[in-house]
Design an enzyme around this catalytic site. Structure first.
Site, PDB file in Angstrom:
ATOM      1  N   ASP A  44       9.288   3.465  -4.069  1.00 29.20           N
ATOM      2  CA  ASP A  44      10.085   3.699  -5.278  1.00 29.20           C
ATOM      3  C   ASP A  44      11.163   4.754  -5.025  1.00 29.20           C
ATOM      4  O   ASP A  44      11.020   5.603  -4.152  1.00 29.20           O
ATOM      5  CB  ASP A  44       9.141   4.146  -6.416  1.00 29.20           C
ATOM      6  N   TRP A  49      17.927   7.633  -5.464  1.00 29.69           N
ATOM      7  CA  TRP A  49      18.449   8.193  -4.207  1.00 29.69           C
ATOM      8  C   TRP A  49      19.949   7.915  -4.106  1.00 29.69           C
ATOM      9  O   TRP A  49      20.739   8.791  -3.753  1.00 29.69           O
ATOM     10  CB  TRP A  49      17.707   7.551  -3.029  1.00 29.69           C
ATOM     11  N   HIS A  61      18.855   0.513  -1.839  1.00 29.49           N
ATOM     12  CA  HIS A  61      17.943  -0.506  -1.286  1.00 29.49           C
ATOM     13  C   HIS A  61      18.209  -0.702   0.209  1.00 29.49           C
ATOM     14  O   HIS A  61      17.293  -0.894   0.991  1.00 29.49           O
ATOM     15  CB  HIS A  61      18.100  -1.832  -2.037  1.00 29.49           C
ATOM     16  N   TRP A  93      12.433  -8.596 -12.506  1.00 27.07           N
ATOM     17  CA  TRP A  93      13.408  -9.618 -12.940  1.00 27.07           C
ATOM     18  C   TRP A  93      14.243  -9.125 -14.111  1.00 27.07           C
ATOM     19  O   TRP A  93      15.302  -9.681 -14.401  1.00 27.07           O
ATOM     20  CB  TRP A  93      12.685 -10.907 -13.360  1.00 27.07           C
ATOM     21  N   LEU A 155      -1.016  -5.727  13.595  1.00 22.96           N
ATOM     22  CA  LEU A 155      -0.803  -5.293  12.202  1.00 22.96           C
ATOM     23  C   LEU A 155      -0.414  -6.471  11.309  1.00 22.96           C
ATOM     24  O   LEU A 155       0.422  -7.287  11.685  1.00 22.96           O
ATOM     25  CB  LEU A 155       0.332  -4.251  12.176  1.00 22.96           C
ATOM     26  N   GLU A 231      -7.757   5.754  -2.268  1.00 18.06           N
ATOM     27  CA  GLU A 231      -7.254   7.117  -2.403  1.00 18.06           C
ATOM     28  C   GLU A 231      -5.767   7.011  -2.757  1.00 18.06           C
ATOM     29  O   GLU A 231      -5.026   6.244  -2.136  1.00 18.06           O
ATOM     30  CB  GLU A 231      -7.423   7.897  -1.090  1.00 18.06           C
TER      31      GLU A 231
HETATM   32  C1  IPE Z   1       7.572  -0.572  -8.856  1.00 21.37           C
HETATM   33  O1  IPE Z   1       8.705   0.194  -9.027  1.00 21.37           O
HETATM   34  C2  IPE Z   1       7.922  -1.862  -8.186  1.00 21.37           C
HETATM   35  C3  IPE Z   1       8.340  -1.771  -6.789  1.00 21.37           C
HETATM   36  C4  IPE Z   1       8.382  -0.686  -6.056  1.00 21.37           C
HETATM   37  C5  IPE Z   1       8.718  -3.012  -6.185  1.00 21.37           C
HETATM   38  P1  IPE Z   1       9.556   0.162 -10.380  1.00 21.37           P
HETATM   39  O2  IPE Z   1      10.661   1.120 -10.187  1.00 21.37           O
HETATM   40  O3  IPE Z   1       9.895  -1.213 -10.723  1.00 21.37           O
HETATM   41  O4  IPE Z   1       8.483   0.701 -11.423  1.00 21.37           O
HETATM   42  P2  IPE Z   1       8.688   1.409 -12.826  1.00 21.37           P
HETATM   43  O5  IPE Z   1       9.644   0.567 -13.613  1.00 21.37           O
HETATM   44  O6  IPE Z   1       9.217   2.759 -12.561  1.00 21.37           O
HETATM   45  O7  IPE Z   1       7.319   1.460 -13.408  1.00 21.37           O
HETATM   46  C1  IPE Z   2      12.301   0.782  -5.589  1.00 22.97           C
HETATM   47  O1  IPE Z   2      13.359   1.562  -5.987  1.00 22.97           O
HETATM   48  C2  IPE Z   2      12.698  -0.605  -5.174  1.00 22.97           C
HETATM   49  C3  IPE Z   2      12.371  -1.654  -6.148  1.00 22.97           C
HETATM   50  C4  IPE Z   2      11.724  -1.486  -7.253  1.00 22.97           C
HETATM   51  C5  IPE Z   2      12.839  -2.988  -5.823  1.00 22.97           C
HETATM   52  P1  IPE Z   2      13.963   1.472  -7.444  1.00 22.97           P
HETATM   53  O2  IPE Z   2      15.021   0.445  -7.451  1.00 22.97           O
HETATM   54  O3  IPE Z   2      12.899   1.298  -8.462  1.00 22.97           O
HETATM   55  O4  IPE Z   2      14.603   2.914  -7.579  1.00 22.97           O
HETATM   56  P2  IPE Z   2      14.575   3.849  -8.849  1.00 22.97           P
HETATM   57  O5  IPE Z   2      13.144   4.000  -9.258  1.00 22.97           O
HETATM   58  O6  IPE Z   2      15.406   3.185  -9.897  1.00 22.97           O
HETATM   59  O7  IPE Z   2      15.142   5.132  -8.355  1.00 22.97           O
HETATM   60 MG    MG Z   3      11.767   2.542  -9.551  1.00 25.23          MG
END
Ligand code: IPE
Ligand code: IPE
Ligand code: MG
Length: 265
Positions: A44, A49, A61, A93, A155, A231
């Site tokens: 996440d 970032w 990304h 989505w 792996l 954990e």
């Molecule tokens: C969880 O992150 C999904 C992935 C890392 C693919 P999100 O950014 O979608 O989660 P929320 O919306 O903060 O809960």
């Molecule tokens: C995680 O980063 C990647 C996916 C959920 C696909 P985010 O896109 O959720 O990044 P933030 O949480 O908005 O910073």
């Molecule tokens: Mg996120």
């Protein structure tokens, strides 16, 4: 153990990071007999970032992909058996179409840049999640991965794509009901083990360690069943900044935990 150590030091030279004493100390302190078998990561913080740097979310990304490469190598060097990366949730989505499209193209990009190294490392690539809504080009990249790495015995790298744990549980229940109706499953056979075999993660061990980056302390519909006794490890570090060092720190902290499963030590 010695092999894992050698791999870690060799891998380190490959990524071109200069050796620092911190790192060697952390590696020396790792207990190679207690490496988690299955590590699952909620990657996440890519968007935040990027925003911090005045960049579009997709740049986050893209940067996150570099971390994927690095963490896969380290996981392999450590001798971790399964690495599951939460890459796209059933809730993602809801994001703008451009961002979703960009994310859907990443498996192909990852295939093109990584397949050679993954094969040379004997890594098997799989996905967990619902295949039905994924675009053809995304599924074709995933199927290429599957095909090219299916004989590999090292792996297992799992991408959780279009993954949602609640829908996974419903998928399992449907599968069981169908098998029962077809006479392949008796109600007396229904127990935790049989149920787990109907999930997307069917033959995988439950995660020993679940990591979430970027400061959010929630599960976001990830492996609700499988995380029952994992954990959990959280860090403020955003995924693009999550490097080998943070990963080794997580493993080290994991090794200090006392896993009791409800019993007494
Ligand atoms: C969880 O992150 C999904 C992935 C890392 C693919 P999100 O950014 O979608 O989660 P929320 O919306 O903060 O809960
Ligand atoms: C995680 O980063 C990647 C996916 C959920 C696909 P985010 O896109 O959720 O990044 P933030 O949480 O908005 O910073
Ligand atoms: Mg996120």
């Amino acid at each position: 153990m010695l092999e894992a150590l050698k791999r870690l030091f060799r891998g380190h030279q490959e990524i071109g990071v200069t050796s620092d004493t911190d790192r060697s100390e952390t590696i020396k302190q790792l207990k190679f007999g207690q490496i988690p078998k299955h590590v699952a990561i909620i990657m996440d913080g890519n968007g935040r970032w990027a925003a911090k740097r005045g960049l579009p979310r997709i740049a986050g990304h893209q940067a996150g992909m570099k971390t994927v490469r690095e963490i896969v190598r380290v996981a392999d060097d450590l001798g971790i058996e399964v690495l599951t990366l939460y890459s796209f949730s059933t809730e993602n989505w809801k994001r703008p179409r451009d961002e979703v499209n960009f994310l859907m193209k990443l498996p192909q990009e990852f295939f093109n840049s990584e397949i050679k190294e993954l094969k040379s490392r004997n890594i098997r690539v799989e996905m967990v999640g619902s295949e039905s809504q994924l675009p053809g080009f995304t599924m074709s990249a995933i199927n290429q991965f599957r095909e090219e790495t299916k004989e590999n015995t090292g792996l297992q790298l799992n991408f959780a794509m279009n993954y949602g744990s609640r829908s996974e549980i419903l998928y399992a229940v449907e599968g069981m009901l169908r098998d029962q109706a077809g006479g392949h499953l008796d109600i007396d056979e229904v127990n935790e083990e049989t149920f787990a075999r109907y999930l997307y993660t069917r033959d995988l061990p439950d995660p020993d360690l679940m990591i979430r980056t970027s400061g959010e302390i929630r599960i976001s519909n990830f492996m609700l069943w499988q995380l029952a006794y994992s954990e959990l490890w959280f860090t403020e570090t955003a995924w693009p900044d999550f490097k080998e060092k943070s990963f080794l720190q997580a493993i080290q902290d994991y090794q200090r935990r006392s896993r009791r499963y409800g019993a007494l030590k």
